[in-house]
Design a protein around this motif. Structure first.
Motif, mmCIF file in Angstrom:
data_model
loop_
_atom_site.group_PDB
_atom_site.id
_atom_site.type_symbol
_atom_site.label_atom_id
_atom_site.label_comp_id
_atom_site.label_asym_id
_atom_site.label_seq_id
_atom_site.Cartn_x
_atom_site.Cartn_y
_atom_site.Cartn_z
ATOM 1 N N GLN A 125 0.814 -1.212 0.000
ATOM 2 C CA GLN A 125 0.000 0.000 0.000
ATOM 3 C C GLN A 125 0.854 1.271 0.000
ATOM 4 O O GLN A 125 0.329 2.372 -0.213
ATOM 5 N N THR A 126 2.146 1.142 0.237
ATOM 6 C CA THR A 126 3.024 2.312 0.305
ATOM 7 C C THR A 126 3.540 2.649 -1.085
ATOM 8 O O THR A 126 4.197 1.822 -1.723
ATOM 9 N N SER A 127 3.257 3.868 -1.533
ATOM 10 C CA SER A 127 3.684 4.272 -2.879
ATOM 11 C C SER A 127 4.972 5.077 -2.860
ATOM 12 O O SER A 127 5.680 5.132 -3.867
ATOM 13 N N GLN A 128 5.288 5.711 -1.717
ATOM 14 C CA GLN A 128 6.501 6.516 -1.620
ATOM 15 C C GLN A 128 7.169 6.288 -0.270
ATOM 16 O O GLN A 128 6.487 6.219 0.757
ATOM 17 N N TRP A 129 8.495 6.198 -0.293
ATOM 18 C CA TRP A 129 9.268 5.957 0.923
ATOM 19 C C TRP A 129 10.214 7.127 1.207
ATOM 20 O O TRP A 129 10.814 7.679 0.284
ATOM 21 N N ARG A 130 10.358 7.449 2.465
ATOM 22 C CA ARG A 130 11.444 8.301 2.940
ATOM 23 C C ARG A 130 12.486 7.367 3.544
ATOM 24 O O ARG A 130 12.166 6.548 4.424
ATOM 25 N N ILE A 131 13.713 7.494 3.080
ATOM 26 C CA ILE A 131 14.796 6.609 3.510
ATOM 27 C C ILE A 131 15.879 7.455 4.168
ATOM 28 O O ILE A 131 16.319 8.456 3.596
ATOM 29 N N GLU A 132 16.290 7.068 5.361
ATOM 30 C CA GLU A 132 17.432 7.723 6.000
ATOM 31 C C GLU A 132 18.560 6.703 6.140
ATOM 32 O O GLU A 132 18.326 5.550 6.505
ATOM 33 N N VAL A 133 19.759 7.168 5.840
ATOM 34 C CA VAL A 133 20.942 6.316 5.865
ATOM 35 C C VAL A 133 21.944 6.921 6.843
ATOM 36 O O VAL A 133 22.237 8.115 6.785
ATOM 37 N N HIS A 134 22.462 6.085 7.735
ATOM 38 C CA HIS A 134 23.408 6.527 8.755
ATOM 39 C C HIS A 134 24.647 5.640 8.719
ATOM 40 O O HIS A 134 24.536 4.411 8.773
ATOM 41 N N GLN A 135 25.798 6.257 8.638
ATOM 42 C CA GLN A 135 27.065 5.568 8.880
ATOM 43 C C GLN A 135 27.431 5.830 10.339
ATOM 44 O O GLN A 135 27.559 6.985 10.752
ATOM 45 N N PHE A 136 27.621 4.762 11.111
ATOM 46 C CA PHE A 136 27.966 4.890 12.530
ATOM 47 C C PHE A 136 29.291 4.192 12.824
ATOM 48 O O PHE A 136 29.492 3.049 12.399
ATOM 49 N N ARG A 137 30.138 4.850 13.565
ATOM 50 C CA ARG A 137 31.266 4.183 14.217
ATOM 51 C C ARG A 137 31.115 4.409 15.721
ATOM 52 O O ARG A 137 31.171 5.551 16.201
ATOM 53 N N ILE A 138 30.923 3.317 16.465
ATOM 54 C CA ILE A 138 30.847 3.363 17.917
ATOM 55 C C ILE A 138 32.236 3.079 18.452
ATOM 56 O O ILE A 138 32.793 1.998 18.197
ATOM 57 N N GLU A 139 32.790 4.020 19.176
ATOM 58 C CA GLU A 139 34.147 3.881 19.704
ATOM 59 C C GLU A 139 34.109 3.419 21.154
ATOM 60 O O GLU A 139 33.338 3.942 21.966
ATOM 61 N N ALA A 140 34.928 2.433 21.464
ATOM 62 C CA ALA A 140 35.058 1.935 22.833
ATOM 63 C C ALA A 140 36.451 2.269 23.346
ATOM 64 O O ALA A 140 37.439 2.142 22.610
ATOM 65 N N ARG A 141 36.522 2.701 24.572
ATOM 66 C CA ARG A 141 37.796 3.077 25.186
ATOM 67 C C ARG A 141 37.950 2.358 26.523
ATOM 68 O O ARG A 141 36.973 1.875 27.097
ATOM 69 N N ALA A 142 39.174 2.334 27.007
ATOM 70 C CA ALA A 142 39.430 1.639 28.270
ATOM 71 C C ALA A 142 38.611 2.236 29.405
ATOM 72 O O ALA A 142 38.174 1.518 30.314
ATOM 73 N N ASP A 143 38.374 3.547 29.343
ATOM 74 C CA ASP A 143 37.653 4.210 30.427
ATOM 75 C C ASP A 143 36.189 4.460 30.110
ATOM 76 O O ASP A 143 35.467 5.065 30.916
ATOM 77 N N ALA A 144 35.727 4.015 28.925
ATOM 78 C CA ALA A 144 34.334 4.273 28.545
ATOM 79 C C ALA A 144 33.895 3.261 27.499
ATOM 80 O O ALA A 144 34.403 3.266 26.377
ATOM 81 N N ALA A 145 32.961 2.395 27.868
ATOM 82 C CA ALA A 145 32.408 1.439 26.906
ATOM 83 C C ALA A 145 31.697 2.189 25.795
ATOM 84 O O ALA A 145 31.172 3.289 25.993
ATOM 85 N N GLY A 146 31.681 1.596 24.602
ATOM 86 C CA GLY A 146 30.928 2.173 23.498
ATOM 87 C C GLY A 146 29.469 1.769 23.590
ATOM 88 O O GLY A 146 29.148 0.633 23.937
ATOM 89 N N GLN A 147 28.577 2.696 23.267
ATOM 90 C CA GLN A 147 27.144 2.463 23.403
ATOM 91 C C GLN A 147 26.464 2.534 22.036
ATOM 92 O O GLN A 147 26.121 3.614 21.558
ATOM 93 N N PRO A 148 26.235 1.390 21.387
ATOM 94 C CA PRO A 148 25.550 1.423 20.085
ATOM 95 C C PRO A 148 24.136 1.993 20.160
ATOM 96 O O PRO A 148 23.668 2.615 19.204
ATOM 97 N N THR A 149 23.449 1.755 21.276
ATOM 98 C CA THR A 149 22.099 2.319 21.452
ATOM 99 C C THR A 149 22.049 3.031 22.804
ATOM 100 O O THR A 149 21.523 2.500 23.784
ATOM 101 N N PRO A 150 22.600 4.246 22.871
ATOM 102 C CA PRO A 150 22.669 4.943 24.158
ATOM 103 C C PRO A 150 21.299 5.277 24.734
ATOM 104 O O PRO A 150 21.181 5.507 25.953
ATOM 105 N N GLU A 151 20.254 5.270 23.898
ATOM 106 C CA GLU A 151 18.907 5.527 24.390
ATOM 107 C C GLU A 151 18.269 4.300 25.006
ATOM 108 O O GLU A 151 17.153 4.359 25.515
ATOM 109 N N GLY A 152 18.967 3.148 24.985
ATOM 110 C CA GLY A 152 18.435 1.920 25.541
ATOM 111 C C GLY A 152 17.574 1.177 24.535
ATOM 112 O O GLY A 152 17.602 1.461 23.331
#
Length: 236
Positions: A125-152
Motif C-alpha cells: 500500500q506504500t507508494s513513496q518511501w522516505r529513507i534515511e541512511v546513517h554511517q555509525f562508528r561506535i568507539e570503545a575506550r578503556a575508560d568508557a564502553a561504546g554504546q551502540p544504542t545509548p537511548e536503551g
C-alpha cells in the motif's frame, strides 16, 4: 523466507554469506573496500559527546517509489521525537553528509534497492518511501564502553530498519536483542562478520544493542554499522 520472518516474527538475522548473495543478485559489490574504508572518515557526533559518549557518523536522506529510481534528497537534519529517543529526541540534529562517492557507489545503491524491494513487498500500500541512511562508528575506550544504542531498548519510529555490519575491531559484546512492548525479549544475536545484518519491522518490536568494550585496552576499538530506515512518506 526473509519476508516471512519479518511478517511473523518482525525481525530477522541474515548471515554475511546469505546477505552477500542477496545483494549480488542486483550487482557486484565492486566498491566494497572503498565503501568500508569510508568509515575511517566519519565526523564526531557532537550531540552524544555532550553526555560523554564517543560516536562518529554521517547521514543522508533518499526518496523512492515502490519501483524505479532511488533519489538522494537535499541534505537535512535528522529528527526523532522524544517518544522514540528519550536521550536526544525533540531536536533537529545536524550531521555531516555522506560523501557523494559513497552515496552513488555500487554498494550503497545495492543495499538501498534490495531494502526497498523487500520492504515494498511487505507494504504494497506504500507508494513513496522516505529513507534515511546513517554511517555509525561506535568507539570503545578503556575508560568508557561504546554504546551502540545509548537511548536503551527502543523503537526508531519508522516502518522498517536494516542494520548492516561493516567492521568490528578489537571489541567484545555488541549483542542485538529484540523485545515486545512489555520488555519481553524475543530474540538476540551478535553481528560479527562484515555483511551480517539485522532487519526489523520497527512498528512491532523494540531493539537494543549491548555496550562494546575493548579486548585490548591499549588499542583502538570500534564497531562500524550502516543503518537504513524506511518510513512511508506522507501523501501529497
Amino acid at each position: 523466507m526473509l519476508d516471512l520472518a519479518l511478517q511473523e516474527d518482525h525481525f530477522a538475522f541474515v548471515g554475511a554469506g546469505v546477505m552477500r548473495a542477496l545483494l549480488e543478485r542486483y550487482r557486484p559489490l565492486e566498491d566494497w573496500q572503498g565503501f568500508a574504508d569510508s568509515w575511517n572518515d566519519l565526523a564526531a557526533d557532537p550531540y552524544l559527546a555532550r553526555v560523554g559518549l564517543h560516536r562518529r557518523r554521517r547521514h543522508a536522506v533518499f526518496a523512492a517509489g515502490a519501483q524505479g529510481p532511488i533519489r538522494r534528497q537535499p541534505h537535512q537534519p535528522h529528527y526523532q521525537s522524544r517518544d522514540y529517543n528519550n536521550l536526544q529526541g525533540g531536536i533537529a540534529r545536524e550531521f555531516q553528509p555522506i560523501e557523494d562517492r559513497i552515496a552513488e557507489g555500487a554498494t550503497l545503491r545495492t543495499v538501498l534497492e534490495f531494502s526497498r524491494d523487500l520492504f515494498a513487498g511487505l507494504s504494497p500500500q506504500t507508494s513513496q518511501w522516505r529513507i534515511e541512511v546513517h554511517q555509525f562508528r561506535i568507539e570503545a575506550r578503556a575508560d568508557a564502553a561504546g554504546q551502540p544504542t545509548p537511548e536503551g531498548v527502543h523503537r526508531d519510529g519508522v516502518d522498517y530498519v536494516l542494520v548492516l555490519l561493516i567492521d568490528r575491531h578489537n571489541i567484545s559484546s555488541g549483542t542485538t536483542s529484540f523485545h515486545l512492548a512489555d520488555g519481553t525479549e524475543i530474540g538476540s544475536f551478535t553481528l560479527t562478520r562484515p555483511l551480517d545484518a539485522a532487519l526489523a519491522a520497527d512498528r512491532h518490536v523494540y531493539h537494543g544493542v549491548t555496550a562494546v568494550a575493548p579486548l585490548d585496552p591499549d588499542r583502538p576499538a570500534w564497531r562500524d554499522v550502516l543503518v537504513v530506515t524506511f518510513v512511508a512518506a506522507p501523501q501529497a
